[in-house]
Design a protein around this motif. Structure first.
Motif, PDB file in Angstrom:
ATOM      1  N   TRP A  96       5.702  15.879 -33.795  1.00 39.61           N
ATOM      2  CA  TRP A  96       4.977  15.631 -32.539  1.00 39.61           C
ATOM      3  C   TRP A  96       5.913  15.114 -31.451  1.00 39.61           C
ATOM      4  O   TRP A  96       5.812  15.506 -30.288  1.00 39.61           O
ATOM      5  N   LEU A  97       6.847  14.252 -31.829  1.00 42.56           N
ATOM      6  CA  LEU A  97       7.831  13.765 -30.859  1.00 42.56           C
ATOM      7  C   LEU A  97       8.716  14.912 -30.376  1.00 42.56           C
ATOM      8  O   LEU A  97       9.014  15.010 -29.169  1.00 42.56           O
ATOM      9  N   LEU A  98       9.132  15.780 -31.275  1.00 48.33           N
ATOM     10  CA  LEU A  98       9.974  16.918 -30.888  1.00 48.33           C
ATOM     11  C   LEU A  98       9.227  17.862 -29.943  1.00 48.33           C
ATOM     12  O   LEU A  98       9.802  18.373 -28.971  1.00 48.33           O
ATOM     13  N   LEU A  99       7.959  18.088 -30.210  1.00 43.60           N
ATOM     14  CA  LEU A  99       7.166  18.926 -29.309  1.00 43.60           C
ATOM     15  C   LEU A  99       7.046  18.275 -27.937  1.00 43.60           C
ATOM     16  O   LEU A  99       7.113  18.952 -26.895  1.00 43.60           O
ATOM     17  N   GLY A 100       6.884  16.968 -27.924  1.00 45.48           N
ATOM     18  CA  GLY A 100       6.833  16.246 -26.653  1.00 45.48           C
ATOM     19  C   GLY A 100       8.133  16.357 -25.883  1.00 45.48           C
ATOM     20  O   GLY A 100       8.134  16.462 -24.647  1.00 45.48           O
ATOM     21  N   GLN A 101       9.244  16.370 -26.613  1.00 45.99           N
ATOM     22  CA  GLN A 101      10.539  16.547 -25.958  1.00 45.99           C
ATOM     23  C   GLN A 101      10.624  17.916 -25.290  1.00 45.99           C
ATOM     24  O   GLN A 101      11.211  18.055 -24.204  1.00 45.99           O
ATOM     25  N   GLY A 102      10.057  18.913 -25.944  1.00 43.58           N
ATOM     26  CA  GLY A 102      10.050  20.238 -25.329  1.00 43.58           C
ATOM     27  C   GLY A 102       9.268  20.258 -24.023  1.00 43.58           C
ATOM     28  O   GLY A 102       9.715  20.840 -23.026  1.00 43.58           O
ATOM     29  N   LEU A 103       8.100  19.614 -24.029  1.00 41.26           N
ATOM     30  CA  LEU A 103       7.305  19.519 -22.797  1.00 41.26           C
ATOM     31  C   LEU A 103       8.073  18.777 -21.723  1.00 41.26           C
ATOM     32  O   LEU A 103       8.107  19.202 -20.552  1.00 41.26           O
ATOM     33  N   ARG A 104       8.699  17.670 -22.093  1.00 39.27           N
ATOM     34  CA  ARG A 104       9.455  16.884 -21.110  1.00 39.27           C
ATOM     35  C   ARG A 104      10.590  17.693 -20.502  1.00 39.27           C
ATOM     36  O   ARG A 104      10.837  17.643 -19.291  1.00 39.27           O
ATOM     37  N   GLN A 105      11.294  18.440 -21.331  1.00 46.18           N
ATOM     38  CA  GLN A 105      12.392  19.261 -20.832  1.00 46.18           C
ATOM     39  C   GLN A 105      11.890  20.318 -19.846  1.00 46.18           C
ATOM     40  O   GLN A 105      12.525  20.559 -18.803  1.00 46.18           O
ATOM     41  N   LEU A 106      10.767  20.925 -20.157  1.00 47.27           N
ATOM     42  CA  LEU A 106      10.204  21.921 -19.237  1.00 47.27           C
ATOM     43  C   LEU A 106       9.859  21.288 -17.893  1.00 47.27           C
ATOM     44  O   LEU A 106      10.166  21.846 -16.827  1.00 47.27           O
ATOM     45  N   LEU A 107       9.230  20.140 -17.941  1.00 42.99           N
ATOM     46  CA  LEU A 107       8.860  19.454 -16.702  1.00 42.99           C
ATOM     47  C   LEU A 107      10.095  19.003 -15.929  1.00 42.99           C
ATOM     48  O   LEU A 107      10.178  19.166 -14.708  1.00 42.99           O
ATOM     49  N   MET A 108      11.064  18.442 -16.640  1.00 39.27           N
ATOM     50  CA  MET A 108      12.263  17.930 -15.995  1.00 39.27           C
ATOM     51  C   MET A 108      13.013  19.037 -15.254  1.00 39.27           C
ATOM     52  O   MET A 108      13.430  18.860 -14.101  1.00 39.27           O
ATOM     53  N   HIS A 109      13.172  20.175 -15.901  1.00 37.83           N
ATOM     54  CA  HIS A 109      13.879  21.286 -15.252  1.00 37.83           C
ATOM     55  C   HIS A 109      13.019  21.937 -14.166  1.00 37.83           C
ATOM     56  O   HIS A 109      13.548  22.459 -13.177  1.00 37.83           O
ATOM     57  N   GLY A 110      11.718  21.905 -14.357  1.00 39.99           N
ATOM     58  CA  GLY A 110      10.840  22.451 -13.333  1.00 39.99           C
ATOM     59  C   GLY A 110      10.843  21.628 -12.060  1.00 39.99           C
ATOM     60  O   GLY A 110      10.837  22.161 -10.951  1.00 39.99           O
TER      61      GLY A 110
END
Length: 226
Positions: A96-110
């Protein structure tokens, strides 16, 4: 109010606040607000060697491996309580933490918000600034562990929650102090993590009986009263 409803309120509230924050920053051109610059200027002017060393040590706690060890500890606490495959329960918080990291990365780059100037940074940092990765990781990792303690060891619930808040707060503050994030980057990381924890709580409760149970207060084998 039931636990599920509290989680839903937390999810909507935290992510609505995150969306408003992102919208305000976008309208401002992703640049720093005056108070953010003032906070950074104060930090740059108050960095004795000892304090910088401590802050650097604290900020390192917000990245691997500690937050992931916390999620493994959360899974270990739940293994004896949930009558599901051990591997599923043990590694679910980490996934779940790893999936959250994926979301964060998408938002950060967006979003693409620039970090504070290089001259103001006390440590190396790369990538974009909003939301703060260390703030998110620390809050999510410590939050998952605290949640597991609340469910598995209710007597230690208050201590676990206070510890998680202090840990996430210290890591987030260190990012601002070291000049690698603006103040609102850290706030955004905390809000995103809180919403992610709430979403995980909701999904786990809805998965009760489907093999995806983590957040179940009832003893193993006892019918659910919900």
């Amino acid at each position: 109010m039931t636990a599920g409803r509290k989680a839903a309120v937390a999810l909507v509230g935290c992510w609505a606040a995150f969306a408003v924050l992102a919208g305000v920053l976008a309208a401002h051109g992703w640049g720093p607000f005056g108070f953010e610059q003032a906070v950074l200027d104060w930090c740059v002017g108050h960095r004795p060697p000892g304090a910088t060393t401590v802050a650097t040590m604290v900020t390192a706690l917000g990245s691997a491996p500690l937050p992931y060890l916390m999620t493994l500890a959360a899974g270990a606490l739940m293994v004896r309580r949930v009558p599901k495959p051990v591997a599923l329960v043990l590694f679910a918080p980490t996934v779940w933490l790893l999936l959250g990291q994926g979301l964060r990365q998408l938002l950060m780059h967006g979003f693409g918000r620039p970090r504070p100037p290089l001259a103001d940074r006390a440590v190396h940092a790369s990538g974009f600034s909003f939301p703060s990765g260390h703030a998110f990781t620390a809050a999510a990792g410590a939050g998952l562990l605290a949640l597991a303690v609340v469910l598995a060891r209710p007597a230690a619930a208050r201590l676990a929650v206070v510890g998680a808040v202090l840990f996430a707060g210290a890591v987030g503050a260190s990012r601002v102090y070291l000049g690698v994030h603006w103040t609102l980057d850290v706030l955004g990381g905390w809000l995103l993590a809180a919403g992610w924890l709430a979403l995980g709580t909701l999904l786990a409760r809805q998965g009760r009986g489907s093999g995806a149970v983590l957040l179940d207060r009832r003893p193993a084998g006892r019918p659910s009263g919900d």
